[in-house]
Write a protein that holds these residues in place. Structure first.
Motif, mmCIF file in Angstrom:
data_model
loop_
_atom_site.group_PDB
_atom_site.id
_atom_site.type_symbol
_atom_site.label_atom_id
_atom_site.label_comp_id
_atom_site.label_asym_id
_atom_site.label_seq_id
_atom_site.Cartn_x
_atom_site.Cartn_y
_atom_site.Cartn_z
ATOM 1 N N SER A 112 -1.492 -4.844 -7.490
ATOM 2 C CA SER A 112 -3.225 -5.364 -7.241
ATOM 3 C C SER A 112 -3.914 -4.219 -6.436
ATOM 4 O O SER A 112 -5.031 -4.082 -6.460
ATOM 5 C CB SER A 112 -2.864 -6.458 -6.067
ATOM 6 O OG SER A 112 -2.584 -7.578 -6.903
ATOM 7 N N LYS A 113 -3.219 -3.113 -5.870
ATOM 8 C CA LYS A 113 -4.037 -2.096 -5.041
ATOM 9 C C LYS A 113 -4.025 -0.907 -5.739
ATOM 10 O O LYS A 113 -5.067 -0.535 -6.467
ATOM 11 C CB LYS A 113 -3.423 -2.059 -3.660
ATOM 12 C CG LYS A 113 -3.042 -3.585 -2.970
ATOM 13 C CD LYS A 113 -4.350 -4.172 -2.488
ATOM 14 C CE LYS A 113 -4.387 -5.716 -2.225
ATOM 15 N NZ LYS A 113 -3.499 -6.163 -1.412
ATOM 16 N N THR A 153 2.965 -4.458 -5.372
ATOM 17 C CA THR A 153 2.291 -5.035 -6.272
ATOM 18 C C THR A 153 1.324 -4.073 -6.909
ATOM 19 O O THR A 153 1.289 -2.857 -6.872
ATOM 20 C CB THR A 153 1.366 -5.692 -5.204
ATOM 21 O OG1 THR A 153 -0.065 -6.483 -5.914
ATOM 22 C CG2 THR A 153 0.474 -4.728 -4.291
ATOM 23 N N TYR A 192 0.869 -1.189 -0.163
ATOM 24 C CA TYR A 192 0.007 -0.030 0.041
ATOM 25 C C TYR A 192 0.661 1.263 -0.074
ATOM 26 O O TYR A 192 0.295 2.435 0.317
ATOM 27 C CB TYR A 192 -0.944 0.066 1.180
ATOM 28 C CG TYR A 192 -1.931 -1.351 1.244
ATOM 29 C CD1 TYR A 192 -2.957 -1.395 0.785
ATOM 30 C CD2 TYR A 192 -1.489 -2.374 2.123
ATOM 31 C CE1 TYR A 192 -3.765 -2.558 0.630
ATOM 32 C CE2 TYR A 192 -2.346 -3.583 2.145
ATOM 33 C CZ TYR A 192 -3.351 -3.545 1.228
ATOM 34 O OH TYR A 192 -4.299 -4.567 1.534
ATOM 35 N N ARG A 212 -2.937 -10.468 -11.119
ATOM 36 C CA ARG A 212 -1.966 -11.136 -10.655
ATOM 37 C C ARG A 212 -0.531 -10.852 -11.025
ATOM 38 O O ARG A 212 0.014 -11.557 -11.478
ATOM 39 C CB ARG A 212 -2.391 -12.815 -10.486
ATOM 40 C CG ARG A 212 -3.527 -13.300 -10.424
ATOM 41 C CD ARG A 212 -4.268 -12.717 -9.035
ATOM 42 N NE ARG A 212 -3.491 -12.995 -7.683
ATOM 43 C CZ ARG A 212 -3.132 -12.274 -6.924
ATOM 44 N NH1 ARG A 212 -3.350 -10.872 -7.105
ATOM 45 N NH2 ARG A 212 -2.423 -12.711 -6.084
#
Ligand SMILES: *Cc1c(COP(=O)(O)O)cnc(C)c1O
Length: 356
Positions: A221-222, A219, A192, A230
């Motif tokens: 993803s966030k 990542t 994050y 993925r």
């Protein structure tokens, strides 16, 4: 007759509880605030890049992730040899433990923290050493250092901490690194990082440059909104990054995911504007909660934590009735992602009405 038996640790692997999808209610929009996803739909350029990759789905992807490594190396100012991409940073946690832990080796991590840690640690037949977070949801750095033994191979630092919200400071991380033996890996899980707005924030890249035992996990993803594809990556000095690549699943990151990740880096300015909007919403929600008399940990992520104890399941049910799905953790608390403005308004409505 005996059948095949998995290693004894396999039966001990805790189950991963995914965030529930929203309950469908006639005449009401429901919102999923249970998995810390980005509520914005993908940016146009990212969708087009993914479409182009779809056209060649009959071919294997580039196993070396070379275009993605080039893009990341340019963006971060690191050598490509210091990168390892995988199917989400969750996969990198597994790879790291697989590459560095013998059965029974210990991994120190905060708790409650990211629920994948004990799962991956147990999968690797290593031992999870969970150090309770402080009453305000922070890593207890002194207790984590005290938990290190000759068997410790790795210390996980989740900053901001999922699900409780606070980040560690650079001073805290430096204090930890000064006391961790140089052969113990220190993972800085920065899932994050884009949402952090604080004094003395961790500078992960500077920290990795100075410490051969530091591994950053990041990542798409966030903040970057690619949870469904993925893709995540690690940054570490070459020997560690090479070990992560060596144990990776061949052709793991799909061509679509590689293309979308590269396009997301190109569209970073637009994506980070959305992150700013989510941060503003997080701060609005936290201010609203304080006004309503809630004392919740100060969050640096795209989520807030309600330490509700036994009332956690009731809170989840009450949220569901208002059309928002939260992520309850047993009788500990509930994590609620920052979502659309309307969803956040409903959370505040719930918080005002729910006994506290
Ligand atoms: C979401 C999350 C990740 C990354 O998940 P992937 O989708 O596998 O990249 C890693 N660490 C934490 C703490 C998270 O919350």
């Amino acid at each position: 007759m005996t059948g095949p038996t998995p290693r004894p640790n396999v039966a001990a692997i805790p189950a991963y509880v995914p965030g529930k999808p929203p309950t469908v209610r006639p005449g009401m929009t429901s919102y999923k605030l249970s998995s810390n996803e980005n509520p914005y739909p993908p940016l146009p350029g990212v969708v087009e890049a993914a479409h182009r990759a779809v056209e060649v789905m009959n071919r294997y992807p580039d196993m070396g992730n070379s275009a993605l490594y080039d893009a990341l190396a340019a963006r971060l100012g690191v050598p490509v040899t210091d990168l390892a991409a995988a199917t989400g940073s969750v996969a990198l946690i597994y790879q790291l433990l697989h590459a560095f832990c013998e059965p029974g080796d210990e991994v120190v991590h905060a708790w409650r923290s990211f629920e994948a840690y004990p799962i991956a640690i147990t999968s690797a037949a290593a031992t999870s050493v969970a150090v309770p977070v402080t009453a305000d949801g922070r890593h207890d750095i002194d207790a984590m250092v005290d938990a290190i033994t000759p068997r410790t191979r790795c210390v996980m630092v989740c900053t901001p901490n999922n699900p409780t919200g606070p980040s560690v400071t650079q001073a805290e991380l430096d204090g930890l690194l000064a006391r961790v033996p140089s052969d113990v890996l220190v993972v800085v899980d920065e899932a994050y990082v884009e949402f952090v707005r604080m004094d003395d924030a961790v500078d992960g890249l500077a920290t990795y440059r100075d410490h051969p035992n530091v591994v950053l996990f990041r990542t798409f993803s966030k903040a970057y909104g690619l949870a469904g594809f993925r893709v995540g990556y690690a940054v570490a000095h070459e020997p560690v990054a090479a070990a992560l690549r060596a144990v990776s699943l061949p052709f793991g990151v799909s061509g679509v995911a590689q293309a979308a990740a590269i396009a997301s880096l190109d569209a970073e300015a637009a994506l980070l504007e959305r992150v700013d909007a989510l941060v503003a919403e997080r701060d609005r929600v936290q201010a609203g909660l304080a006004e309503a008399g809630w004392d919740v940990p100060s969050s640096q992520g795209n989520f807030v934590w309600f330490p509700l104890g036994e009332r956690t399941p009731d809170f989840a049910v009450a949220a569901d009735e208002l059309g928002i799905v939260v992520r309850p953790f047993g009788a500990e608390g509930a994590r609620v992602s920052i979502g659309e403005v309307e969803a956040n308004d409903r959370l505040l409505e719930l918080a005002r009405a729910f006994p506290h």
